[in-house]
Design a protein around this motif. Sequence first.
Motif, PDB file in Angstrom:
ATOM      1  N   LEU A  54       6.936  -1.091   5.350  1.00 59.16           N
ATOM      2  CA  LEU A  54       5.509  -1.466   5.336  1.00 59.16           C
ATOM      3  C   LEU A  54       5.157  -2.481   6.417  1.00 59.16           C
ATOM      4  O   LEU A  54       3.995  -2.683   6.726  1.00 59.16           O
ATOM      5  N   GLN A  55       6.175  -3.121   6.944  1.00 54.90           N
ATOM      6  CA  GLN A  55       5.919  -4.196   7.903  1.00 54.90           C
ATOM      7  C   GLN A  55       5.890  -3.625   9.318  1.00 54.90           C
ATOM      8  O   GLN A  55       6.520  -2.600   9.599  1.00 54.90           O
ATOM      9  N   GLY A  98       1.256  -0.511  13.847  1.00 55.24           N
ATOM     10  CA  GLY A  98       1.495   0.539  12.861  1.00 55.24           C
ATOM     11  C   GLY A  98       2.889   0.354  12.276  1.00 55.24           C
ATOM     12  O   GLY A  98       3.827   0.069  13.026  1.00 55.24           O
ATOM     13  N   ASN A  99       3.022   0.498  10.993  1.00 61.43           N
ATOM     14  CA  ASN A  99       4.338   0.334  10.378  1.00 61.43           C
ATOM     15  C   ASN A  99       5.070   1.684  10.345  1.00 61.43           C
ATOM     16  O   ASN A  99       4.558   2.701  10.817  1.00 61.43           O
ATOM     17  N   LEU A 134      -1.332  -1.380  -1.106  1.00 60.30           N
ATOM     18  CA  LEU A 134      -0.625  -2.228  -0.151  1.00 60.30           C
ATOM     19  C   LEU A 134      -0.576  -3.661  -0.624  1.00 60.30           C
ATOM     20  O   LEU A 134      -1.580  -4.193  -1.102  1.00 60.30           O
ATOM     21  N   PRO A 135       0.546  -4.321  -0.489  1.00 65.47           N
ATOM     22  CA  PRO A 135       0.590  -5.753  -0.812  1.00 65.47           C
ATOM     23  C   PRO A 135      -0.272  -6.555   0.174  1.00 65.47           C
ATOM     24  O   PRO A 135      -0.484  -6.144   1.312  1.00 65.47           O
ATOM     25  N   TYR A 172      -2.994   4.247   4.886  1.00 66.09           N
ATOM     26  CA  TYR A 172      -3.402   4.908   6.133  1.00 66.09           C
ATOM     27  C   TYR A 172      -4.310   3.968   6.915  1.00 66.09           C
ATOM     28  O   TYR A 172      -5.328   3.511   6.417  1.00 66.09           O
ATOM     29  N   ILE A 173      -3.927   3.688   8.124  1.00 67.97           N
ATOM     30  CA  ILE A 173      -4.671   2.710   8.934  1.00 67.97           C
ATOM     31  C   ILE A 173      -5.476   3.450   9.983  1.00 67.97           C
ATOM     32  O   ILE A 173      -4.964   3.802  11.039  1.00 67.97           O
ATOM     33  N   HIS A 174      -6.753   3.679   9.672  1.00 74.59           N
ATOM     34  CA  HIS A 174      -7.583   4.384  10.651  1.00 74.59           C
ATOM     35  C   HIS A 174      -8.050   3.457  11.769  1.00 74.59           C
ATOM     36  O   HIS A 174      -8.318   3.899  12.880  1.00 74.59           O
TER      37      HIS A 174
END
Lengths: 761, 761
Positions: free
Chosen positions: A550-551, A560-561, A598-599, A618-620
């Motif tokens: 996740l990091q 982006g992880n 997500l934490p 998901y990181i748009h």
Amino acid sequence: MTKVSLTILFQLLLLVTYAQQNLVPYVHPLIGTEKMGHTFPGATVPFGSVQLSPDSDTLSYELNGKYNGDVYKYCAGYKYEDKTIVGFSHTHFSGTGHSDLGDFLIMPTQGPLQLNPGVASNPKGGYRSAFSHANEVAEAGYYKVKLDDHAILAELTASNRVGFHQYTFPKSDQSHIILDLTHGIYNYEDKVVWTFVRVVNDTLITGYRQTNGWARTRTVYFALSFSKPFKSYGQKNLDKAQVYKGFWRKFDQTKNFPDIAGKRIRMYFDFDTEEGEKVKMKMALSPVSQENALANMQAEIPHWNFEQVKAKAQADWNKELNKIQIDASETDKVNFYTSLYHSFINPTTYMDVNGQYKGLDQGVHQATGTNYTTFSLWDTYRALHPFFNLIQPSRNSDMVQSMLNHYDQSTLKMLPVWSHYANDNWCMSGYHSVSVLADAIIKGSFKGNAQKALDACVATSNHRSYEGIGEYIDRGYVPATASGTSVSNTLEYAYDDWCIAQIAKKLNRQDVYETYRKRSESWKNVYDKSIGFMRPRLADGSFKKEFDVLQTDGQGFIEGNSWNFSFFVPQNPTALIDYMGGPKKFTARLDTLFSMHLPDKFFAETEDITREGIIGGYIHGNEPAHHIAYLYNWAGQPWKTQERVRMILNMQYKPTPDGLGGNDDCGQMSAWYMFSSMGFYPVSPGSEDYSLGSPSVQRARLNLENGQTFTVEAINQGDKNVYVQKVLLNGKPLNQPIITHADILKGGKLTFYMAAKPVKK
Amino acid sequence: MTKVSLTILFQLLLLVTYAQQNLVPYVHPLIGTEKMGHTFPGATVPFGSVQLSPDSDTLSYELNGKYNGDVYKYCAGYKYEDKTIVGFSHTHFSGTGHSDLGDFLIMPTQGPLQLNPGVASNPKGGYRSAFSHANEVAEAGYYKVKLDDHAILAELTASNRVGFHQYTFPKSDQSHIILDLTHGIYNYEDKVVWTFVRVVNDTLITGYRQTNGWARTRTVYFALSFSKPFKSYGQKNLDKAQVYKGFWRKFDQTKNFPDIAGKRIRMYFDFDTEEGEKVKMKMALSPVSQENALANMQAEIPHWNFEQVKAKAQADWNKELNKIQIDASETDKVNFYTSLYHSFINPTTYMDVNGQYKGLDQGVHQATGTNYTTFSLWDTYRALHPFFNLIQPSRNSDMVQSMLNHYDQSTLKMLPVWSHYANDNWCMSGYHSVSVLADAIIKGSFKGNAQKALDACVATSNHRSYEGIGEYIDRGYVPATASGTSVSNTLEYAYDDWCIAQIAKKLNRQDVYETYRKRSESWKNVYDKSIGFMRPRLADGSFKKEFDVLQTDGQGFIEGNSWNFSFFVPQNPTALIDYMGGPKKFTARLDTLFSMHLPDKFFAETEDITREGIIGGYIHGNEPAHHIAYLYNWAGQPWKTQERVRMILNMQYKPTPDGLGGNDDCGQMSAWYMFSSMGFYPVSPGSEDYSLGSPSVQRARLNLENGQTFTVEAINQGDKNVYVQKVLLNGKPLNQPIITHADILKGGKLTFYMAAKPVKK
């Protein structure tokens, strides 16, 4: 028939085949100016050199002349939430996450002269002014605001290389126009290297400024003309020391002295004004010389008719906007045409009217075609340049040629990575210019020397000392010891190498093709089958032990992880699905990505986006995930692509100042919107294929440069009818969710039949 | 017959009428390098752009990179008394009292790499080297020295725009050539603004450096080529901070990295060398671009033959030196030809082989003819430009045109005051460019637009805000309150105005003539009859009360006290004599000047000259007195002019490093020598007249550009035979001690009959 007359014929064909609509009202330049969008609200023409826009701050100015504040926040110079405007500067990036530019700040004031910009908390303590959005109008090619502290109405418009200012003053014998040559964006370490100004006569000033900012060696020349003579002028030189004063002491250089140079200079010009008197100003820029700046002004705006320049700017926009005509809800039209507007701001024209420009070698060159700069390639190779191949192929050909010119002028013999104003700032990773070249060559847009383009790609991708390329070539992956972003580098190189292979294949260079086809499989070398994620690998071949999927920071990735980047094999989703255990497991993973919780610590470290820029995991708001929603298509679940795409269109793009969940990144976010809203997306630029999603428009008519028209139609469109029942291309059903670039170029119609229920087969 | 063929005919005529002598051995460039001469010993061609010379220091370098020392002492970069050489830089002033330049220092070294120049007291602590004069050779166009610490023999020669280095190395795998881009003359306030370098390949480097020194905005471009590939290279960037490092961190920029920029950069290039191996290097300069620098190199020195370049440089010198052929003692020939050499160093060519140069407006211009820079006009209008009118009229015409170009590019609409490299540093006083223009127009040298030249003179002389000109125009003098140099300003303006009147008369501009004739009498307004001296005057018309005729500072003068400056009415000595009480009193005053005893405090405050530069109270080492010895002629005592001139020739010019008693000032001191040693002097440039003195040569043959020959002959010449008995011009006795420029241009012979006894009638 000559090429010229063919062009004219095509234009006539376009005229007779579609009526131009007035689309300018759908462009809302204030969208994205709040929070993370990093767009600017000011005036520009499509791909214009001059992008004249208010700076509400850059860094927070302190009264003692020192800077203090958030350089990141002011990438575009203007934040919607601010209450004051410092002035209007002529160059801006649109949507970037790093900054520069802000050249040649102009501020009209009246009352006692103030040469300090002052601070937002006390605008009356400096030349800046309070303003309110109620008195602000931002249109494509036009910006207007009332400057409350000075009772001045400011209006801006522009041609390609000239900013046109119109200031309506109150009656005053203390009206001023300030030219602050210390001002700049990303200025906190004293970016200005040198400034030179000549007051040629009482209406004309020329000069240049050299800066050392994000662009290391950048010089912008200007010519500034007033519609009426100033009555007096002067300067304040804030330099700590001048090397030689000596006999210069003969002159009072502060007042009415026309020969000015130094590092930190603020100038002012005084006027008497009647109530409601309009003082107009033209500021022309050039990358080459003062003489060229003046020639640019004379060629583009030889008169003082503000309305005429504004009308021309908006006509230029209308012409470009009409390349795609849509039927959609009013809100969607605003989103769509503002996206179209944002995608036509960068790259910028970087060339004088006589064709001269300054190259990476700091020499003057003569362009063939239009020379462009501002290449945010890590972002824009994904959808923006493919979008240009669709709707601006001639410009994209010139952009590719501009990148090859950069290569020719490079001592490192590398294509641009992130280039602006004859510099590379090396921002982000990969060598994605090769993707732009491949996409333009494969799709037939590039009209230059493709063999030479291939050579440039090969040279760039073999620059062994650049970010682990040498080890990547030798081992098949970048070891974690060689780079902090070893995994994302490996994945991006592998995709880029596939692009090079596509060019080689097209040019029948079998040996090159084979080399790069093989290199393009390098993503497999950083895939850890034991955990099913891309993972940093050490020089001895083992995977890095401590690892957090996740990091991002410290884990071998950038922006982006591993959760997002593990899907980054756009060149071969089928093989990735296989690696990830087959379509079922792959689909489940995609579902998890879009729905996971997500934490909090994750949000803290994620760059460039708001919390709203993230859907599940998901990181748009950052780019590496932009193709992911379309991958369901490869897993046999196109209905999930359709659902996700419509969800992203709804959640990530809103017609409000805070409507963009992440940096627009020179139009990449906007290009994603336009493709996806029309129902197709270039998952792997360098391929002819577009992957189908779910159109949000009712109809889109693409008026192509070749004279053809391609229409997308969504039958039974609706907010809930996001699922595609069937798709016909020119009346024939498609068997798979793919159309090709060639399909579109031929003209025709793509018909989606929509419904509220998915077709799960 | 065309102009070209006429020129060829004249050259053929010259060839048949006189045989060229080898005069290079009489040029001793080390003359003037000790004490106050401020000349440099290195290699240059006549009026060359590149003047490649050793810098023995500039300021004293400290090991921590800070500077400390005497900026004035190192105006020419080299002091004979120094024991170490820092390196060889490509641009130098010759004989100035202020400094700049020192561009692009090269130093060959071997052994462990050292990038700090080190200090003179410990040369082994840095890259500098000890040397001894026993191992040093300085010739016109050639310089050689053994660098003891590195066991390297350094040889230098040059073409106009290219410096050619030849370094003979010992066997070493640690041979280096250092390019120190932080080095400069007058560098103590961090003069370097920006540096940009491209390592194009393993033998070619191009770049530029921008400085803010005596010239405020100066950029010099270069191209550097090695005769053999370096094996590696690198740089040290001494900048305190870079604005943006960011993604540049991808690169190790210190080693083998070709794309370099910053403010303080030192570079090195590594070689393996065999015993006695010669590594050669060419450094070409341009005021315009890297591309032009490279073109200059290719045009001027397309090969690697050092001896050929040296031979060409010396042939060029021989051609210029042969314009005057003298019979004289060996010592006098050394003095004469070294003076001729020094007078042909400045002004310098400021134009690329393609005719481009950078103007005062910092724009690129195309020259017609040769464009020149380095105009030390307060000095050189007196004898150097008149000397050019005699022996270099074509060059002088181009110099005048260069000054008019400067005027065209000036926002202040002023002719140059002290200009170099597209800048005016405004050094000294007056607007003496008008004298240079007048002398060239009156004598027929100037081939350009004389009407335009007059307009430029009028505009310059009416720049009211410049050094009290406004008050001078209104009151007839500069009041002491308006300027610290009010009296010398008034006297110089009056002379300059007389020059403008001469142009106006020649051009039949009667109104202008009348205005300036009247202005030229303004000297009378600062003459205090009560004390018989020029004296500062207040705005109310009264003379300044406290006043010391021996003091300079604070008394209204610059580089000369009232004793010397009171004789400064070159345009009208007759009227001055009248003001001073008639010929007898005037003669007595002149006698006193040459014989008085000066108090010690006077020496302490006198600038730019050694104690030996003063004879009695006559200060030959500074310029305002240069005409004074000739004034006896107007008082009916030519024998005293003869005596004084010969005394000055003997005392002030010696063929030794410390042989010049004051700054050579770009050749003005040398031009005085040549005129006076040939027996005539231009007391009032702008007049056709030369005043006769006492020749020290036995014979001088002037080979004029128009094909004529004018010979000066001194019958019965000898050290004691300083008195002229009679003078014949073409066999006819002269009634007064005057010949005209026209007399000389016609060709012919001037015969002096000399004896040890004066003719006192």
